[in-house]
Design a protein around this motif. Structure first.
Motif, PDB file in Angstrom:
ATOM      1  N   THR A  72       0.814  -1.220   0.000  1.00  0.00           N
ATOM      2  CA  THR A  72       0.000   0.000   0.000  1.00  0.00           C
ATOM      3  C   THR A  72       0.843   1.263   0.000  1.00  0.00           C
ATOM      4  O   THR A  72       0.297   2.370   0.049  1.00  0.00           O
ATOM      5  CB  THR A  72      -0.937   0.033   1.213  1.00  0.00           C
ATOM      6  N   ALA A  73       2.163   1.134  -0.076  1.00  0.00           N
ATOM      7  CA  ALA A  73       3.030   2.310  -0.023  1.00  0.00           C
ATOM      8  C   ALA A  73       2.750   3.320  -1.143  1.00  0.00           C
ATOM      9  O   ALA A  73       2.672   4.524  -0.880  1.00  0.00           O
ATOM     10  CB  ALA A  73       4.504   1.875  -0.033  1.00  0.00           C
ATOM     11  N   PRO A  74       2.602   2.889  -2.420  1.00  0.00           N
ATOM     12  CA  PRO A  74       2.306   3.890  -3.455  1.00  0.00           C
ATOM     13  C   PRO A  74       1.000   4.643  -3.206  1.00  0.00           C
ATOM     14  O   PRO A  74       0.912   5.847  -3.469  1.00  0.00           O
ATOM     15  CB  PRO A  74       2.234   3.046  -4.736  1.00  0.00           C
ATOM     16  N   TRP A  79      -1.456   9.704  -1.554  1.00  0.00           N
ATOM     17  CA  TRP A  79      -2.359  10.383  -0.617  1.00  0.00           C
ATOM     18  C   TRP A  79      -1.610  11.481   0.143  1.00  0.00           C
ATOM     19  O   TRP A  79      -2.138  12.580   0.352  1.00  0.00           O
ATOM     20  CB  TRP A  79      -2.938   9.359   0.349  1.00  0.00           C
ATOM     21  N   THR A  80      -0.366  11.203   0.522  1.00  0.00           N
ATOM     22  CA  THR A  80       0.441  12.177   1.254  1.00  0.00           C
ATOM     23  C   THR A  80       0.681  13.436   0.431  1.00  0.00           C
ATOM     24  O   THR A  80       0.656  14.552   0.967  1.00  0.00           O
ATOM     25  CB  THR A  80       1.789  11.547   1.656  1.00  0.00           C
ATOM     26  N   GLY A 242       6.015   8.497  -9.084  1.00  0.00           N
ATOM     27  CA  GLY A 242       7.178   8.027  -8.339  1.00  0.00           C
ATOM     28  C   GLY A 242       7.995   7.014  -9.121  1.00  0.00           C
ATOM     29  O   GLY A 242       9.230   7.016  -9.080  1.00  0.00           O
ATOM     30  N   TRP A 243       7.286   6.136  -9.865  1.00  0.00           N
ATOM     31  CA  TRP A 243       7.984   5.140 -10.679  1.00  0.00           C
ATOM     32  C   TRP A 243       8.795   5.816 -11.780  1.00  0.00           C
ATOM     33  O   TRP A 243       9.930   5.424 -12.054  1.00  0.00           O
ATOM     34  CB  TRP A 243       6.967   4.176 -11.292  1.00  0.00           C
ATOM     35  N   PHE A 386       9.024   8.709  -2.264  1.00  0.00           N
ATOM     36  CA  PHE A 386       9.472   7.913  -1.125  1.00  0.00           C
ATOM     37  C   PHE A 386       8.631   6.656  -0.955  1.00  0.00           C
ATOM     38  O   PHE A 386       9.118   5.636  -0.469  1.00  0.00           O
ATOM     39  CB  PHE A 386       9.431   8.741   0.162  1.00  0.00           C
ATOM     40  N   SER A 387       7.355   6.720  -1.344  1.00  0.00           N
ATOM     41  CA  SER A 387       6.524   5.523  -1.209  1.00  0.00           C
ATOM     42  C   SER A 387       6.953   4.442  -2.192  1.00  0.00           C
ATOM     43  O   SER A 387       6.997   3.257  -1.851  1.00  0.00           O
ATOM     44  CB  SER A 387       5.055   5.884  -1.425  1.00  0.00           C
TER      45      SER A 387
END
Length: 458
Positions: A72-74, A79-80, A242-243, A386-387
């Motif tokens: 669930t990190a991504p 969300w952050t 992020g990817w 970071f996720s």
């Protein structure tokens, strides 16, 4: 273009308060985590012939937490970067308190179904990854860049201090009912308790509540790009960002894959350690008239002493100013050798010495790695980047936990630790000669045009 705002003038003071409040939660969770291991090894599966069931329980609960936190990190990172980070941390603290008190209720049952413990462990991992994402992305909005290594070292110190204080407090709380029985002072409503494991979870739940209360009084800013809705972004595009950012930076990706190997080799220690103490070191601690709880606490505390000293060192020193990647790789090699030495150990003394060295290495490698990332990723992107970083680096952790449980059920836990440690040391040593990973700090720093959203990473 994404601006890089300077931290607020009182940002360092706010960070210290935030760090202190969250430290309460970290310490409480360490108390509960140690008590949970004791519950499984002493209360739930106390017999030698129950080794397979114990290995399954240890690995299943750890695997549930790890899978939930990693997969669930991504989602948490996206969300952050779309919502107020203080609100996310506050909600996570309150949900953590609710789940912890839920586990307390389960442990009061004569025999809580294992699936319920696995389920709640997974939910705790989910809540933890949202909190961790928001917390990690808040450093650079509060802390001046020159103090980032110190701030990272402070957090590493707390994690290690939790391992030092947690087992001691847990062991004290676990022994309270037995002590009260001897003095005939045990209240009637507690007479059914075999030990004080539920007390440890009560402490953990209260620590979440206290952390939330302190956080509610703090101002933790989010970058304007996070709260600004004038230019709405697609949630799907944010999930993919992020990817793309990491995929276009091969040195960062190489660093992440090295951590993935480290987690594959080392994350199973949480499963192996209780088994090694119970079966591999039993002859030693039994000959000394000790107990499993005392032996396990000794190892955990010793490793944490090493971690605290390592954290204090990196906090005071501030870490390497250049070639920080060496501050990651060299301690990682030492940690692999220490893990192998732990597997070779036949006495609590030698096992403690190996884990002391292992603990000493963690703050340096993690603080240097965190500083590298914080200098390369703009604040408004850190939740998403970071996720994904966490997912890539830690996707092997659940696999490691599962493998540790399966292998330890068939082979000696010490043998599994030896192979894992030597593999880690060998792979990391080879990375010292990898020119790609050695260039990890050559990329654009935070604040430069190439590092902005819409640049090469977007």
């Amino acid at each position: 273009m994404t601006s890089t705002p300077q931290p607020a003038p009182d940002g360092w003071r706010t960070f210290v308060w935030l760090w202190s409040s969250q430290a309460l939660s970290v310490l409480g969770s360490a108390v509960a985590g140690f008590a949970f291991n004791i519950y499984l090894t002493v209360t739930r599966f106390p017999l030698a012939e129950q080794k397979p069931q114990l290995a399954l329980a240890l690995s299943a609960t750890a695997l549930a937490w790890g899978l939930a936190a990693t997969l669930t990190a991504p989602l948490a990172g996206t969300w952050t970067d779309r919502h107020d980070r203080r609100t996310i941390m506050l909600a996570a603290d309150l949900l953590g308190a609710l789940l912890t008190f839920g586990i307390l209720g389960l442990l009061l049952l004569p025999a809580a179904p294992l699936w319920t413990l696995v389920l709640v462990s997974g939910l705790m991992g989910l809540v933890g990854t949202f909190h961790g994402s928001a917390f990690d992305a808040s450093y650079t909005t509060l802390v001046p860049r020159d103090r980032l290594p110190r701030a990272n070292g402070m957090m590493q110190t707390i994690w290690s201090l939790a391992g030092l204080v947690g087992p001691a407090v847990a062991a004290l709380l676990i022994g309270v009912p037995a002590l009260l029985r001897k003095s005939d002072a045990l209240p009637g409503w507690l007479s059914g308790l075999q030990n004080g494991v539920p007390f440890a979870y009560a402490v953990d739940g209260l620590s979440f509540v206290l952390a939330a209360v302190v956080l509610s009084r703090l101002h933790v800013p989010s970058p304007q790009e996070v709260t600004d809705r004038s230019q709405p972004r697609s949630f799907k595009e944010d999930m993919a960002f992020g990817w793309k950012f990491i995929g276009s930076r091969k040195p960062l990706l190489a660093l992440l894959l090295t951590f993935a190997v480290a987690n594959l080799c080392g994350s199973g220690l949480g499963v192996l350690e209780p088994l090694i103490v119970k079966f591999g070191l039993a002859a030693d601690w039994q000959s000394r008239g000790s107990t499993l709880t005392a032996a396990l606490a000794t190892l955990t505390i010793t490793q944490s002493v090493g971690g605290v000293l390592g954290g204090i060192l990196i906090s005071v020193w501030g870490g390497l100013k250049t070639q920080r990647v060496l501050g990651v790789l060299l301690p990682m090699i030492v940690s692999g050798l220490a893990l192998a030495a732990f597997g070779f150990s036949s006495t609590v003394l030698w096992a403690s010495a190996a884990l002391f060295v292992l603990g000493l290495t963690y703050p340096a490698m993690n603080a240097h790695s965190q500083s590298i990332w914080q200098s390369q990723v703009p604040p408004a992107m850190q939740g998403r980047v970071f996720s994904v970083r966490r997912l890539i680096a830690q996707f092997t952790s659940p696999l490691s936990t599962a493998l540790a449980g399966l292998l330890a059920a068939r082979y000696a836990g010490g043998s599994v630790a030896i192979v894992a440690g030597l593999l880690l040391a060998g792979v990391t040593a080879a990375q010292l000669f990898n020119p790609v990973i050695r260039r990890v700090e050559d990329g654009p720093k935070v604040g430069t045009a190439a590092a902005q959203e819409g640049g090469s990473g977007g």
